[in-house]
Design a protein around this motif. Structure first.
Motif, PDB file in Angstrom:
ATOM      1  N   ARG A   1      -3.429   1.413   6.868  1.00 55.97           N
ATOM      2  CA  ARG A   1      -3.278   0.331   5.895  1.00 55.97           C
ATOM      3  C   ARG A   1      -3.527   0.793   4.469  1.00 55.97           C
ATOM      4  O   ARG A   1      -4.363   1.667   4.224  1.00 55.97           O
ATOM      5  CB  ARG A   1      -4.234  -0.818   6.239  1.00 55.97           C
ATOM      6  CG  ARG A   1      -3.872  -1.525   7.536  1.00 55.97           C
ATOM      7  CD  ARG A   1      -4.842  -2.626   7.899  1.00 55.97           C
ATOM      8  NE  ARG A   1      -4.393  -3.342   9.096  1.00 55.97           N
ATOM      9  CZ  ARG A   1      -5.047  -4.353   9.660  1.00 55.97           C
ATOM     10  NH1 ARG A   1      -6.204  -4.764   9.123  1.00 55.97           N
ATOM     11  NH2 ARG A   1      -4.565  -4.945  10.727  1.00 55.97           N
ATOM     12  N   VAL A   2      -2.795   0.179   3.567  1.00 55.20           N
ATOM     13  CA  VAL A   2      -2.993   0.334   2.131  1.00 55.20           C
ATOM     14  C   VAL A   2      -3.654  -0.938   1.618  1.00 55.20           C
ATOM     15  O   VAL A   2      -3.192  -2.038   1.916  1.00 55.20           O
ATOM     16  CB  VAL A   2      -1.652   0.563   1.410  1.00 55.20           C
ATOM     17  CG1 VAL A   2      -1.812   0.423  -0.092  1.00 55.20           C
ATOM     18  CG2 VAL A   2      -1.086   1.932   1.744  1.00 55.20           C
ATOM     19  N   VAL A   3      -4.742  -0.795   0.844  1.00 56.31           N
ATOM     20  CA  VAL A   3      -5.449  -1.932   0.251  1.00 56.31           C
ATOM     21  C   VAL A   3      -5.510  -1.709  -1.258  1.00 56.31           C
ATOM     22  O   VAL A   3      -6.198  -0.798  -1.728  1.00 56.31           O
ATOM     23  CB  VAL A   3      -6.879  -2.085   0.819  1.00 56.31           C
ATOM     24  CG1 VAL A   3      -7.568  -3.304   0.191  1.00 56.31           C
ATOM     25  CG2 VAL A   3      -6.846  -2.217   2.338  1.00 56.31           C
TER      26      VAL A   3
ATOM     27  N   CYS B   1      -4.880  -8.679  -4.340  1.00 53.57           N
ATOM     28  CA  CYS B   1      -5.411  -7.950  -3.184  1.00 53.57           C
ATOM     29  C   CYS B   1      -4.245  -7.788  -2.235  1.00 53.57           C
ATOM     30  O   CYS B   1      -3.977  -8.664  -1.410  1.00 53.57           O
ATOM     31  CB  CYS B   1      -6.563  -8.689  -2.514  1.00 53.57           C
ATOM     32  SG  CYS B   1      -7.108  -7.872  -0.982  1.00 53.57           S
ATOM     33  N   PHE B   2      -3.543  -6.696  -2.394  1.00 52.27           N
ATOM     34  CA  PHE B   2      -2.339  -6.485  -1.594  1.00 52.27           C
ATOM     35  C   PHE B   2      -2.661  -5.525  -0.461  1.00 52.27           C
ATOM     36  O   PHE B   2      -3.114  -4.406  -0.692  1.00 52.27           O
ATOM     37  CB  PHE B   2      -1.210  -5.922  -2.455  1.00 52.27           C
ATOM     38  CG  PHE B   2       0.141  -6.076  -1.821  1.00 52.27           C
ATOM     39  CD1 PHE B   2       0.932  -7.168  -2.105  1.00 52.27           C
ATOM     40  CD2 PHE B   2       0.595  -5.133  -0.913  1.00 52.27           C
ATOM     41  CE1 PHE B   2       2.170  -7.329  -1.496  1.00 52.27           C
ATOM     42  CE2 PHE B   2       1.826  -5.289  -0.292  1.00 52.27           C
ATOM     43  CZ  PHE B   2       2.619  -6.392  -0.592  1.00 52.27           C
ATOM     44  N   VAL B   3      -2.405  -5.992   0.753  1.00 50.08           N
ATOM     45  CA  VAL B   3      -2.689  -5.191   1.947  1.00 50.08           C
ATOM     46  C   VAL B   3      -1.416  -5.074   2.776  1.00 50.08           C
ATOM     47  O   VAL B   3      -0.788  -6.086   3.100  1.00 50.08           O
ATOM     48  CB  VAL B   3      -3.804  -5.820   2.794  1.00 50.08           C
ATOM     49  CG1 VAL B   3      -4.153  -4.915   3.979  1.00 50.08           C
ATOM     50  CG2 VAL B   3      -5.043  -6.093   1.954  1.00 50.08           C
ATOM     51  N   ALA B   4      -1.038  -3.849   3.083  1.00 49.10           N
ATOM     52  CA  ALA B   4       0.162  -3.614   3.894  1.00 49.10           C
ATOM     53  C   ALA B   4      -0.164  -2.587   4.960  1.00 49.10           C
ATOM     54  O   ALA B   4      -0.956  -1.662   4.748  1.00 49.10           O
ATOM     55  CB  ALA B   4       1.312  -3.125   3.013  1.00 49.10           C
TER      56      ALA B   4
ATOM     57  N   ARG C   1     -12.959  -5.987   5.221  1.00 42.25           N
ATOM     58  CA  ARG C   1     -12.238  -7.046   5.924  1.00 42.25           C
ATOM     59  C   ARG C   1     -10.970  -6.527   6.590  1.00 42.25           C
ATOM     60  O   ARG C   1     -10.608  -6.969   7.684  1.00 42.25           O
ATOM     61  CB  ARG C   1     -11.897  -8.161   4.935  1.00 42.25           C
ATOM     62  CG  ARG C   1     -11.041  -9.283   5.498  1.00 42.25           C
ATOM     63  CD  ARG C   1     -10.739 -10.300   4.420  1.00 42.25           C
ATOM     64  NE  ARG C   1      -9.743 -11.265   4.851  1.00 42.25           N
ATOM     65  CZ  ARG C   1      -9.176 -12.168   4.053  1.00 42.25           C
ATOM     66  NH1 ARG C   1      -9.535 -12.212   2.769  1.00 42.25           N
ATOM     67  NH2 ARG C   1      -8.273 -13.007   4.506  1.00 42.25           N
ATOM     68  N   PHE C   2     -10.305  -5.570   5.966  1.00 44.16           N
ATOM     69  CA  PHE C   2      -8.993  -5.156   6.438  1.00 44.16           C
ATOM     70  C   PHE C   2      -8.953  -3.776   7.093  1.00 44.16           C
ATOM     71  O   PHE C   2      -7.948  -3.434   7.727  1.00 44.16           O
ATOM     72  CB  PHE C   2      -7.989  -5.184   5.284  1.00 44.16           C
ATOM     73  CG  PHE C   2      -7.634  -6.566   4.826  1.00 44.16           C
ATOM     74  CD1 PHE C   2      -6.771  -7.354   5.566  1.00 44.16           C
ATOM     75  CD2 PHE C   2      -8.177  -7.090   3.658  1.00 44.16           C
ATOM     76  CE1 PHE C   2      -6.439  -8.648   5.154  1.00 44.16           C
ATOM     77  CE2 PHE C   2      -7.859  -8.370   3.234  1.00 44.16           C
ATOM     78  CZ  PHE C   2      -6.986  -9.149   3.977  1.00 44.16           C
TER      79      PHE C   2
END
Length: 278
Positions: free
Chosen positions: A145-147, A269-272, A47-48
């Motif tokens: 991105r970090v997931v 679910c941390f996405v940055a 998704r990300f």
């Protein structure tokens, strides 16, 4: 709940590394992390993170999720501190998939090598979270991105859910609460600590002493960091990163809670996204 000072956590780093390198019974428990178990995590990565990129997966365990991601069009490097865990995964190596034994606190890669850094149930087992996050940012390309997916151990709902699941026979050994009174006390303590974290804009990573015993492992007994989206939000926002997600859920109720109150969601679910300019 207890916090650990830096020297204690440094000693724990060695103890945890040695534990995972010899933990044969623990490895057997990881056999439950099947493709079906990993599917929601893999879906979140899809998704990300656009397909085709080069992914670093931290804490790969038995290597199943890394293989699944490679089959979905990513190029993947899976890394784990335990050669025991990765032993069978070596047979899956291909042009799109590789595995390495290594420590996430000292990643053996050059700066800006990856398009994304992902992990599943990894961060709660890290005794120096700030160092781990610094390493993720170092090896990530600008705009990458970090997931981070796993349990939100500071959610007040976690001890209550564990107590309920223990009563129903779904959990063989409670970690956070073995009776209702203990669950309520732990939920209260989690809420108080969460409120303290919300009063500042700096991360205040909180730790506990893990139970490094194969006979009692499982259910996050071996966790050391009380993973939560508040700490992570403070860390990444303080560095100018863009926050894309903070919680996750499987059911519609869980997904709604993750949107409305991610700090309470039992699942993280941390996405940055790293700034494109640096």
């Amino acid at each position: 709940m207890s916090d650990l000072r830096a020297p204690e956590r440094q000693a724990l780093r060695r103890q945890m590394r040695d534990f995972y390198r010899r933990a044969a019974t623990y490895k057997q428990q990881l056999q439950t992390h099947t493709e079906a178990y990993q599917s929601s995590y893999v879906a979140l990565v899809e998704r990300f993170v656009p397909r085709g990129g080069l992914l670093l997966e931290l804490g790969s365990g038995l290597g199943i999720a890394a293989r699944m991601l490679s089959e979905r069009g990513y190029r993947v490097v899976g890394i784990d501190v335990s050669p025991l865990f990765l032993k069978e995964a070596a047979a899956w190596r291909s042009e799109r998939l590789d595995y390495l034994v290594g420590d996430g606190l000292e990643l053996p890669f050059v700066d800006e090598a990856f398009d994304a850094v992902v992990s599943h149930q990894y961060l709660e087992h890290v005794p120096d979270v700030e160092l781990a996050l610094n390493e993720m940012g170092r090896v990530l390309r600008p705009g990458g991105r970090v997931v981070l997916v796993g349990p939100n151990l500071l959610s007040p709902l976690v001890p209550l859910m564990e107590w309920r699941n223990t009563r129903r026979g779904r959990v063989r050994r409670a970690v956070w609460a073995r009776h209702l009174g203990g669950a309520l006390v732990q939920a209260r303590d989690n809420w108080r600590l969460l409120r303290q974290k919300r009063k500042t804009d700096r991360p205040q990573f909180s730790y506990r002493r893990p139970e490094l015993d194969e006979e009692v492992s499982g259910g996050d007994a071996d966790s050391v960091y009380l993973a939560n989206p508040t700490d992570l939000g403070h860390y990444f926002r303080g560095r100018g990163w863009r926050i894309l997600a903070r919680g996750a859920g499987v059911s519609w109720r869980g997904r709604l809670l993750a949107v409305l109150a991610p700090e309470l969601s039992p699942y993280l679910c941390f996405v940055a996204e790293r700034p494109a300019g640096g």
